[in-house]
Write a protein that holds these residues in place. Structure first.
Motif: not given
Ligand SMILES: NC(=O)c1ccc[n+]([C@@H]2O[C@H](COP(=O)([O-])OP(=O)(O)OC[C@H]3O[C@@H](n4cnc5c(N)ncnc54)[C@H](O)[C@@H]3O)[C@@H](O)[C@H]2O)c1
Length: 384
Positions: A166-181
């Motif tokens: 999912n795009w959530r895996i990619e820090p450039e798209v999701c940001g430096p945090s995934r699960c917390i963010a």
């Protein structure tokens, strides 16, 4: 009451829930949708009989009858699109997290100073479940005594397999945090909302359980399951799991954990608030019920029933007891609170809204960054 006309940008997973939420508000009217995937936007406009459909944000923002714009695009576009909406002088209802970094969300707050009449909201929808509102007002009324402890979880399994992508895996798209963010942000917002206090210190352990994922060659829809696809290896840089100790500005201590790899959990958001007289617990997957615990008396499973709720929470419940309300109803309540604030001519900075503003969205990003920093440094981190 006048009718407020709206447009939505982004017709993916959550965009459709925004269509349905707006449609459930009598005085709101959805006049247009837009998506960079124009075929998708046209399909949704046709299915829902939405009069206008745009392929670009600029066209939607140039539409003079649109007063409110919902941003339902991935996180990397929030700064750019939210800024455009604000500059167009339209009220903005953005998806969470407000941005990838606090630098981005600070830029939005700075821009908003030039547009003081723009009403801004972030879709932290869980706070608007009727029983979460009931919990908030029971705590405010002193029914559980002084709050001492908070604890809970937000568990999902949509990234359990190495082939889940999912795009959530990619820090450039999701940001430096995934699960917390992505989901911890909901937990933190809900707990800050019900306790009326802020988390100010964190100590975290973030873990990547799947260091390399298989990325399908092609587009992946949120929460979809893919078969017969080709993959490429993708190193993972953001957490699948997070455990966080917290301290709040009212002296409350707590802990929560989040996961996107816990089998069997679709949307297991839960939190318990322990006071000196009683405890209250709410679980999203059993949204129509709240638990109240006592040491010196019986425990109760409190079923949502408008007849027995505080007046503040009662305004956010519609069905008679025994007719369950849940996720979609909380979404509708959040959107409703936003539109009603506008319709009533209220002003941010003067009136206190029930929905989360960009200021609160910005604070959650700062907490997210503090959690990432804490996990890296293996120590407690304070948030300004
Ligand atoms: N509040 C909630 O409970 C909740 C739940 C899910 C997602 N979200 C948030 O909603 C946002 C979107 O998530 P999603 O799961 O719906 O993602 P998604 O990938 O399913 O949908 C995103 C949509 O945005 C469109 N898009 C991309 N770039 C665009 C552009 N430049 N202009 C117009 N449209 C564009 C895509 O084509 C896609 O249709 C994220 O920020 C996410 O965190 C919130």
């Amino acid at each position: 009451m006048r009718r407020i006309k709206a447009g939505i940008i982004g017709m993916g997973f959550i965009g459709v829930s925004h269509i349905e939420a707006i449609r459930r508000i009598g005085f709101a009217e959805l006049v247009a949708v837009a998506d960079v995937n124009f075929e998708l936007a046209k399909k949704k406009a046709s299915e829902y009989f939405i009069p206008k459909c745009y392929s670009t944000i600029d066209e939607l923002l140039a539409d003079p009858e649109i007063e409110v714009v919902h941003n339902c695009t991935p996180n990397n576009l929030h700064l750019e699109i939210n800024s455009k909406i604000i500059k167009a002088g339209k009220h903005i209802f953005s998806e969470k997290p407000l941005s990838r970094t606090s630098d981005e969300s600070a830029q939005m707050l700075e821009l908003l100073k030039e547009y003081p009449n723009v009403i801004h909201g972030v879709n932290f929808n869980y706070r608007m479940n009727p029983l979460v509102q009931e919990m908030k007002h029971k705590i405010k009324n002193g029914e559980i005594g002084d709050v001492k402890l908070v604890h809970g979880t937000y568990l999902q399994d949509f990234l359990l397999h190495e082939t889940d992508y999912n795009w959530r895996i990619e820090p450039e798209v999701c940001g430096p945090s995934r699960c917390i963010a992505d989901i911890g942000s909901h937990w933190m917002d809900s707990v800050q909302c019900v306790t009326g206090a802020k988390i100010t210190e964190v100590c975290a352990d973030l873990v990547i359980t799947i260091p390399v994922r298989k990325k399908p060659k092609g587009q992946v829809e949120t929460f979809s399951i893919n078969t017969n696809v080709e993959y490429e290896d993708m190193p993972v840089k953001t957490e699948d799991w997070g455990a966080v100790l917290i301290k709040m500005d009212n002296g409350v201590h707590g802990v929560f954990c989040v996961s996107e790899v816990s089998a069997g959990h679709g949307c297991s958001l839960a939190f318990e608030i322990d006071g000196t007289k009683a405890s209250l617990k709410w679980e999203q997957e059993r949204a129509d019920e709240m638990w109240m615990g006592h040491r010196d008396g019986p425990n109760y499973a409190i079923k949502r029933n408008p007849n027995h709720m505080t007046p503040e929470a009662k305004q956010y419940t519609y069905l008679a007891g025994g007719h369950p309300e849940g996720w979609n109803d909380a979404m509708r309540n959040n959107v409703m609170a936003f539109y009603k604030f506008i319709a009533d001519g209220k002003k941010l900075g003067v009136d206190t809204p029930d929905f989360a503003t960009f200021d609160e969205g910005h604070y959650i990003i700062k907490l997210t960054e503090a959690i990432v920093e804490s996990s890296k440094k293996r120590q407690w981190v304070k948030v300004d």
